[in-house]
Scaffold this motif. Structure first.
Motif, PDB file in Angstrom:
ATOM      1  N   ARG A  44       0.843  -1.186   0.000  1.00 41.48           N
ATOM      2  CA  ARG A  44       0.000   0.000   0.000  1.00 41.48           C
ATOM      3  C   ARG A  44       0.881   1.239   0.000  1.00 41.48           C
ATOM      4  O   ARG A  44       1.860   1.325   0.742  1.00 41.48           O
ATOM      5  CB  ARG A  44      -0.917   0.047   1.232  1.00 41.48           C
ATOM      6  N   LEU A  45       0.517   2.215  -0.823  1.00 39.49           N
ATOM      7  CA  LEU A  45       1.212   3.501  -0.852  1.00 39.49           C
ATOM      8  C   LEU A  45       0.433   4.490  -0.003  1.00 39.49           C
ATOM      9  O   LEU A  45      -0.721   4.809  -0.313  1.00 39.49           O
ATOM     10  CB  LEU A  45       1.352   4.001  -2.288  1.00 39.49           C
ATOM     11  N   PHE A  46       1.048   4.961   1.070  1.00 38.73           N
ATOM     12  CA  PHE A  46       0.364   5.830   2.013  1.00 38.73           C
ATOM     13  C   PHE A  46       0.535   7.304   1.697  1.00 38.73           C
ATOM     14  O   PHE A  46      -0.366   8.093   1.923  1.00 38.73           O
ATOM     15  CB  PHE A  46       0.885   5.563   3.431  1.00 38.73           C
ATOM     16  N   GLY A  47       1.693   7.699   1.195  1.00 34.35           N
ATOM     17  CA  GLY A  47       1.906   9.121   0.965  1.00 34.35           C
ATOM     18  C   GLY A  47       3.001   9.371  -0.047  1.00 34.35           C
ATOM     19  O   GLY A  47       3.997   8.649  -0.094  1.00 34.35           O
ATOM     20  N   LEU A  48       2.797  10.407  -0.856  1.00 38.62           N
ATOM     21  CA  LEU A  48       3.781  10.888  -1.833  1.00 38.62           C
ATOM     22  C   LEU A  48       3.942  12.378  -1.572  1.00 38.62           C
ATOM     23  O   LEU A  48       2.944  13.105  -1.549  1.00 38.62           O
ATOM     24  CB  LEU A  48       3.300  10.657  -3.266  1.00 38.62           C
ATOM     25  N   PHE A  49       5.189  12.861  -1.422  1.00 44.72           N
ATOM     26  CA  PHE A  49       5.374  14.227  -0.949  1.00 44.72           C
ATOM     27  C   PHE A  49       6.524  14.945  -1.653  1.00 44.72           C
ATOM     28  O   PHE A  49       7.565  14.359  -1.945  1.00 44.72           O
ATOM     29  CB  PHE A  49       5.695  14.227   0.553  1.00 44.72           C
ATOM     30  N   ARG A  50       6.324  16.234  -1.831  1.00 46.09           N
ATOM     31  CA  ARG A  50       7.425  17.154  -2.085  1.00 46.09           C
ATOM     32  C   ARG A  50       7.928  17.670  -0.739  1.00 46.09           C
ATOM     33  O   ARG A  50       7.169  17.735   0.225  1.00 46.09           O
ATOM     34  CB  ARG A  50       6.959  18.333  -2.948  1.00 46.09           C
ATOM     35  N   GLU A  51       9.206  18.046  -0.707  1.00 40.48           N
ATOM     36  CA  GLU A  51       9.792  18.656   0.478  1.00 40.48           C
ATOM     37  C   GLU A  51      10.139  20.093   0.106  1.00 40.48           C
ATOM     38  O   GLU A  51      11.149  20.336  -0.549  1.00 40.48           O
ATOM     39  CB  GLU A  51      11.036  17.869   0.900  1.00 40.48           C
ATOM     40  N   PRO A  52       9.299  21.061   0.467  1.00 41.94           N
ATOM     41  CA  PRO A  52       9.479  22.428  -0.029  1.00 41.94           C
ATOM     42  C   PRO A  52      10.856  23.025   0.247  1.00 41.94           C
ATOM     43  O   PRO A  52      11.377  23.774  -0.579  1.00 41.94           O
ATOM     44  CB  PRO A  52       8.378  23.206   0.708  1.00 41.94           C
ATOM     45  N   ASP A 118      -6.053  18.441   4.371  1.00 44.95           N
ATOM     46  CA  ASP A 118      -5.277  18.704   3.157  1.00 44.95           C
ATOM     47  C   ASP A 118      -4.267  19.794   3.466  1.00 44.95           C
ATOM     48  O   ASP A 118      -4.468  20.962   3.158  1.00 44.95           O
ATOM     49  CB  ASP A 118      -6.212  19.122   2.030  1.00 44.95           C
ATOM     50  N   SER A 119      -3.174  19.415   4.132  1.00 45.66           N
ATOM     51  CA  SER A 119      -2.227  20.414   4.617  1.00 45.66           C
ATOM     52  C   SER A 119      -0.822  19.848   4.556  1.00 45.66           C
ATOM     53  O   SER A 119      -0.603  18.701   4.157  1.00 45.66           O
ATOM     54  CB  SER A 119      -2.563  20.811   6.055  1.00 45.66           C
ATOM     55  N   ARG A 120       0.126  20.643   4.986  1.00 46.79           N
ATOM     56  CA  ARG A 120       1.483  20.135   5.121  1.00 46.79           C
ATOM     57  C   ARG A 120       1.544  19.081   6.226  1.00 46.79           C
ATOM     58  O   ARG A 120       0.808  19.135   7.198  1.00 46.79           O
ATOM     59  CB  ARG A 120       2.423  21.286   5.447  1.00 46.79           C
ATOM     60  N   VAL A 121       2.435  18.135   6.031  1.00 51.75           N
ATOM     61  CA  VAL A 121       2.646  17.069   7.003  1.00 51.75           C
ATOM     62  C   VAL A 121       4.062  17.214   7.543  1.00 51.75           C
ATOM     63  O   VAL A 121       5.004  17.442   6.781  1.00 51.75           O
ATOM     64  CB  VAL A 121       2.454  15.686   6.347  1.00 51.75           C
ATOM     65  N   LEU A 122       4.206  17.104   8.850  1.00 47.55           N
ATOM     66  CA  LEU A 122       5.508  17.151   9.487  1.00 47.55           C
ATOM     67  C   LEU A 122       5.920  15.735   9.864  1.00 47.55           C
ATOM     68  O   LEU A 122       5.165  15.018  10.526  1.00 47.55           O
ATOM     69  CB  LEU A 122       5.454  18.018  10.747  1.00 47.55           C
ATOM     70  N   VAL A 123       7.104  15.313   9.433  1.00 49.40           N
ATOM     71  CA  VAL A 123       7.652  14.024   9.861  1.00 49.40           C
ATOM     72  C   VAL A 123       8.891  14.292  10.701  1.00 49.40           C
ATOM     73  O   VAL A 123       9.740  15.106  10.336  1.00 49.40           O
ATOM     74  CB  VAL A 123       7.970  13.107   8.661  1.00 49.40           C
ATOM     75  N   THR A 124       8.956  13.625  11.843  1.00 46.64           N
ATOM     76  CA  THR A 124      10.060  13.812  12.776  1.00 46.64           C
ATOM     77  C   THR A 124      10.706  12.467  13.055  1.00 46.64           C
ATOM     78  O   THR A 124      10.021  11.501  13.401  1.00 46.64           O
ATOM     79  CB  THR A 124       9.560  14.429  14.097  1.00 46.64           C
ATOM     80  N   GLN A 210      13.687  16.779  11.270  1.00 42.35           N
ATOM     81  CA  GLN A 210      12.290  17.216  11.148  1.00 42.35           C
ATOM     82  C   GLN A 210      12.094  17.876   9.792  1.00 42.35           C
ATOM     83  O   GLN A 210      12.837  18.791   9.424  1.00 42.35           O
ATOM     84  CB  GLN A 210      11.936  18.183  12.267  1.00 42.35           C
ATOM     85  N   ARG A 211      11.089  17.403   9.046  1.00 41.62           N
ATOM     86  CA  ARG A 211      10.878  17.894   7.693  1.00 41.62           C
ATOM     87  C   ARG A 211       9.407  18.176   7.451  1.00 41.62           C
ATOM     88  O   ARG A 211       8.541  17.387   7.827  1.00 41.62           O
ATOM     89  CB  ARG A 211      11.364  16.863   6.668  1.00 41.62           C
ATOM     90  N   GLU A 212       9.152  19.303   6.796  1.00 44.77           N
ATOM     91  CA  GLU A 212       7.801  19.606   6.345  1.00 44.77           C
ATOM     92  C   GLU A 212       7.617  19.049   4.937  1.00 44.77           C
ATOM     93  O   GLU A 212       8.477  19.219   4.073  1.00 44.77           O
ATOM     94  CB  GLU A 212       7.559  21.112   6.347  1.00 44.77           C
ATOM     95  N   LEU A 213       6.485  18.410   4.719  1.00 48.41           N
ATOM     96  CA  LEU A 213       6.181  17.776   3.449  1.00 48.41           C
ATOM     97  C   LEU A 213       4.849  18.279   2.927  1.00 48.41           C
ATOM     98  O   LEU A 213       3.926  18.557   3.707  1.00 48.41           O
ATOM     99  CB  LEU A 213       6.110  16.250   3.616  1.00 48.41           C
ATOM    100  N   THR A 214       4.729  18.389   1.609  1.00 44.36           N
ATOM    101  CA  THR A 214       3.445  18.733   0.998  1.00 44.36           C
ATOM    102  C   THR A 214       3.010  17.577   0.118  1.00 44.36           C
ATOM    103  O   THR A 214       3.794  17.075  -0.693  1.00 44.36           O
ATOM    104  CB  THR A 214       3.535  20.022   0.166  1.00 44.36           C
ATOM    105  N   PRO A 215       1.769  17.114   0.267  1.00 43.61           N
ATOM    106  CA  PRO A 215       1.314  15.952  -0.498  1.00 43.61           C
ATOM    107  C   PRO A 215       1.181  16.265  -1.983  1.00 43.61           C
ATOM    108  O   PRO A 215       0.787  17.358  -2.375  1.00 43.61           O
ATOM    109  CB  PRO A 215      -0.043  15.627   0.124  1.00 43.61           C
ATOM    110  N   THR A 216       1.505  15.289  -2.803  1.00 41.51           N
ATOM    111  CA  THR A 216       1.275  15.406  -4.243  1.00 41.51           C
ATOM    112  C   THR A 216      -0.198  15.146  -4.521  1.00 41.51           C
ATOM    113  O   THR A 216      -0.975  14.798  -3.619  1.00 41.51           O
ATOM    114  CB  THR A 216       2.135  14.407  -5.027  1.00 41.51           C
ATOM    115  N   ALA A 217      -0.593  15.275  -5.762  1.00 39.92           N
ATOM    116  CA  ALA A 217      -2.009  15.155  -6.125  1.00 39.92           C
ATOM    117  C   ALA A 217      -2.594  13.793  -5.746  1.00 39.92           C
ATOM    118  O   ALA A 217      -3.760  13.704  -5.377  1.00 39.92           O
ATOM    119  CB  ALA A 217      -2.169  15.394  -7.626  1.00 39.92           C
ATOM    120  N   ARG A 218      -1.790  12.735  -5.799  1.00 35.60           N
ATOM    121  CA  ARG A 218      -2.321  11.399  -5.567  1.00 35.60           C
ATOM    122  C   ARG A 218      -1.921  10.818  -4.228  1.00 35.60           C
ATOM    123  O   ARG A 218      -2.127   9.617  -3.986  1.00 35.60           O
ATOM    124  CB  ARG A 218      -1.878  10.457  -6.694  1.00 35.60           C
TER     125      ARG A 218
END
Length: 222
Positions: A44-52, A118-124, A210-218
Motif C-alpha cells: 500500500r502507498l500511504f503518501g507521496l510528498f514534495r519537500e518544499p 489537506d495540509s502540510r505534514v511534518l515528519v520527525t 524534522q521535515r515539512e512535506l506537501t502531499p502530491t495530487a495522488r
C-alpha cells in the motif's frame, strides 16, 4: 485504504535525492505508472510528498503486511513488466535512493484518507539514547497529549523494524534505532514544535530530523 492496519505492520519511509529540476518529472511518472501497479503486487502507498525546503527531494511511504510479504511484493514489482518498462526512466531522475527507514508500529497508525486534512505534514525522526520502547512510551504518555492540548495532533508513531532487509536490492539505513512520528503542521505551531524538540533533547542521541512535506495530487495521506 490508508487506514488498513494490516499494511502498516512494516512501513518504509523513503527519501530520494534527485538530479536538479527533475522532481516533477519523477512525480508525474510515479503517479501515472507506479501507484496501482505496486498495490496490485501486495503493498500500500500511504503518501507521496514534495519537500518544499529541499527542491530536489522526493519522499514517499509504502507499507506491507509483514517482512515475508514485503519480500514477495517487492520481487513481484521490481522483477515485473512495469518496472522493466518504466524503471530506467525513474532511475535517471535519481542521484540516491538509499535514505530509507524500515519501520514497525509503535503507537497510532496512519489515518483514513482525508482525516489528516489537506495540509502540510511534518515528519520527525528521533534517535533515542535508551531503549526505543521507553522513548515511545514517554512520547505517548507525555509529549503527544501536550501537543494535542496545544492543537497539534500526532499520528503514525513508528520505530525501527530490526529484522534483516529481505530485499537487499533496495538498501535501507542500518545500524541505527529511530522513533518516527507524523503531525499536521501550521504556522502557529512552529514555536511549540521547536520547544518540544528542546525538551526532548536530553533523551536523544542525535538532533532530531524534522521535515515539512506537501502531499502530491495522488497522495492518500494529506
Amino acid at each position: 485504504m490508508t487506514d488498513s492496519p494490516e499494511f502498516q505492520s512494516v512501513v518504509e519511509l523513503r527519501r530520494y535525492t534527485l538530479h536538479p529540476g527533475r522532481r516533477d518529472e519523477l512525480i508525474e511518472l510515479f503517479e501515472r505508472e507506479f501507484v496501482e501497479t505496486q498495490e496490485a503486487c501486495g503493498m500500500r502507498l500511504f503518501g507521496l510528498f514534495r519537500e518544499p525546503a529541499e527542491p530536489d527531494k522526493f519522499v514517499w511511504l509504502r507499507g506491507f503486511r509483514d517482512m515475508e510479504s514485503r519480500r514477495a511484493a517487492l520481487e513481484s514489482f521490481y522483477y515485473g513488466p512495469v518496472w522493466r518498462a518504466h524503471g530506467p526512466a525513474a532511475n535517471e531522475t535519481m542521484i540516491d535512493a538509499s535514505d530509507v527507514l524500515l519501520l514497525r508500529p509503535s503507537g497510532p497508525g496512519f489515518p483514513a484518507p482525508g482525516d489528516a486534512g489537506d495540509s502540510r505534514v511534518l515528519v520527525t525522526v528521533c534517535h533515542p539514547i535508551g531503549p526505543v520502547k521507553e522513548f515511545s512510551e514517554h512520547f505517548a504518555e507525555n509529549v503527544a497529549p501536550a501537543l494535542r492540548e496545544s492543537g497539534v495532533e500526532t499520528f503514525g508513531h513508528f520505530e525501527t523494524e530490526p529484522a534483516e532487509n529481505t530485499f537487499p536490492r533496495l538498501p535501507v539505513r542500518e545500524g541505527e534505532t529511530v522513533f518516527v512520528w507524523f503531525a499536521k503542521v501550521a504556522d502557529e505551531h512552529r514555536e511549540l514544535l521547536a520547544r518540544t524538540g528542546s525538551e526532548l533533547a536530553s533523551r536523544l542521541e542525535l538532533p532530531w530530523e524534522q521535515r515539512e512535506l506537501t502531499p502530491t495530487a495522488r497522495s492518500a495521506l494529506r
